[in-house]
Design a protein around this motif. Sequence first.
Motif, mmCIF file in Angstrom:
data_model
loop_
_atom_site.group_PDB
_atom_site.id
_atom_site.type_symbol
_atom_site.label_atom_id
_atom_site.label_comp_id
_atom_site.label_asym_id
_atom_site.label_seq_id
_atom_site.Cartn_x
_atom_site.Cartn_y
_atom_site.Cartn_z
ATOM 1 N N ILE A 87 0.853 -1.192 0.000
ATOM 2 C CA ILE A 87 0.000 0.000 0.000
ATOM 3 C C ILE A 87 0.886 1.239 0.000
ATOM 4 O O ILE A 87 1.758 1.385 0.858
ATOM 5 N N LEU A 88 0.663 2.125 -0.954
ATOM 6 C CA LEU A 88 1.360 3.407 -0.988
ATOM 7 C C LEU A 88 0.470 4.463 -0.349
ATOM 8 O O LEU A 88 -0.642 4.712 -0.818
ATOM 9 N N ILE A 89 0.947 5.061 0.739
ATOM 10 C CA ILE A 89 0.182 6.065 1.481
ATOM 11 C C ILE A 89 0.785 7.443 1.192
ATOM 12 O O ILE A 89 1.967 7.684 1.447
ATOM 13 N N VAL A 90 -0.043 8.325 0.627
ATOM 14 C CA VAL A 90 0.408 9.683 0.311
ATOM 15 C C VAL A 90 -0.438 10.644 1.144
ATOM 16 O O VAL A 90 -1.596 10.908 0.839
ATOM 17 N N GLU A 91 0.125 11.165 2.208
ATOM 18 C CA GLU A 91 -0.619 11.944 3.199
ATOM 19 C C GLU A 91 0.330 12.936 3.864
ATOM 20 O O GLU A 91 1.386 12.536 4.386
ATOM 21 N N GLN A 138 -0.122 -2.144 8.402
ATOM 22 C CA GLN A 138 0.865 -3.175 8.716
ATOM 23 C C GLN A 138 0.294 -4.237 9.651
ATOM 24 O O GLN A 138 0.628 -5.416 9.539
ATOM 25 N N GLN A 139 -0.624 -3.817 10.534
ATOM 26 C CA GLN A 139 -1.287 -4.796 11.407
ATOM 27 C C GLN A 139 -2.105 -5.807 10.601
ATOM 28 O O GLN A 139 -2.267 -6.954 11.004
ATOM 29 N N GLN A 140 -2.613 -5.368 9.449
ATOM 30 C CA GLN A 140 -3.405 -6.249 8.582
ATOM 31 C C GLN A 140 -2.530 -7.068 7.633
ATOM 32 O O GLN A 140 -3.049 -7.801 6.799
ATOM 33 N N GLY A 141 -1.220 -6.932 7.762
ATOM 34 C CA GLY A 141 -0.317 -7.725 6.949
ATOM 35 C C GLY A 141 0.110 -7.064 5.655
ATOM 36 O O GLY A 141 0.817 -7.680 4.839
ATOM 37 N N PHE A 142 -0.287 -5.794 5.440
ATOM 38 C CA PHE A 142 0.148 -5.073 4.248
ATOM 39 C C PHE A 142 1.552 -4.504 4.474
ATOM 40 O O PHE A 142 1.906 -4.134 5.594
ATOM 41 N N SER A 143 2.332 -4.423 3.421
ATOM 42 C CA SER A 143 3.555 -3.629 3.480
ATOM 43 C C SER A 143 3.213 -2.221 3.007
ATOM 44 O O SER A 143 2.247 -2.032 2.264
ATOM 45 N N THR A 144 3.982 -1.231 3.435
ATOM 46 C CA THR A 144 3.615 0.157 3.139
ATOM 47 C C THR A 144 4.813 0.952 2.628
ATOM 48 O O THR A 144 5.959 0.668 2.969
ATOM 49 N N GLU A 145 4.503 1.937 1.804
ATOM 50 C CA GLU A 145 5.444 2.983 1.407
ATOM 51 C C GLU A 145 4.741 4.310 1.701
ATOM 52 O O GLU A 145 3.506 4.384 1.667
ATOM 53 N N TYR A 146 5.533 5.341 1.968
ATOM 54 C CA TYR A 146 4.931 6.604 2.430
ATOM 55 C C TYR A 146 5.572 7.815 1.762
ATOM 56 O O TYR A 146 6.792 7.910 1.651
ATOM 57 N N PHE A 147 4.698 8.744 1.313
ATOM 58 C CA PHE A 147 5.120 10.068 0.842
ATOM 59 C C PHE A 147 4.313 11.108 1.608
ATOM 60 O O PHE A 147 3.109 10.937 1.818
ATOM 61 N N ASN A 148 4.957 12.221 1.995
ATOM 62 C CA ASN A 148 4.235 13.283 2.703
ATOM 63 C C ASN A 148 3.875 14.450 1.784
ATOM 64 O O ASN A 148 3.409 15.488 2.243
ATOM 65 N N SER A 149 4.099 14.290 0.480
ATOM 66 C CA SER A 149 3.662 15.268 -0.507
ATOM 67 C C SER A 149 3.454 14.538 -1.828
ATOM 68 O O SER A 149 3.806 13.367 -1.964
ATOM 69 N N GLY A 150 2.915 15.276 -2.814
ATOM 70 C CA GLY A 150 2.685 14.651 -4.105
ATOM 71 C C GLY A 150 3.935 14.568 -4.969
ATOM 72 O O GLY A 150 3.951 13.840 -5.971
ATOM 73 N N LYS A 151 4.957 15.280 -4.586
ATOM 74 C CA LYS A 151 6.193 15.309 -5.373
ATOM 75 C C LYS A 151 6.869 13.940 -5.354
ATOM 76 O O LYS A 151 7.102 13.358 -4.290
#
Length: 225
Positions: A5-9, A23-36
């Motif tokens: 899951i890619l989280i952009v927030e 992550q508790q549900q077993g997903f791996s995550t990537e994170y961006f704090n902007s749209g850039k």
Amino acid sequence: MTHKILIVEDEENIAEVLIAYSQQQGFSTEYFNSGKGVVNFVKHNPVDLILLDLMLPEVDGITVCKEIRAFSSVPIIMVTAKSEEIDKLEGLNLGADDYICKPFSPKEVIARIQAVLRRVNKPTANIIRQSGFEVHKEDYVALLNGKDIGFTAVEFKIFLLFLSQAGRVFTREDIINTLYNQALDMSDRNIDNHIKNIRKKINQVEEGLNPISAVYGVGYKFKAT
């Protein structure tokens, strides 16, 4: 299989909660704090779903969504905070698969993620696509240009019958026999009322669209476009 899951927030506290619950549900995550940089990341890294905030610094969520849709069909759930933004989302053909409003329950977000992933990963034999409509047989969900039409169970069965054999004329007796196996005391008038409601709900999604036409003295058929 672990979904990424890619989280952009841009709101750090919200992002932390979304990451933790995912992550508790077993997903791996990537994170961006902007749209850039998001579009470039998606081009070079496989992700299974994107949680995309609408109002982002540097590059807004609408721009990011449009640019991703130019090359990818990865599921996108838009996240919005204001009712005006919801109106804007609904008025634009962004190609987002769903949207969710702040404030929200993290459990609701996870439920939306799981629902979208089930839908996109469902075997295509259970999905019929025709003339902008998409019908998911097992889930009793009918979409028009990505938006849920909101059929009742009976309306869904009738519409599925038409869509699965586009162009064929069905008599009212055909519909009754197919749907109810003569187990219920259904009348022609009941069928006509269901057809009326189906047309009305389709028009609520796309005004002026009438894919089910009456064949005088015989019955009804679906007109493919």
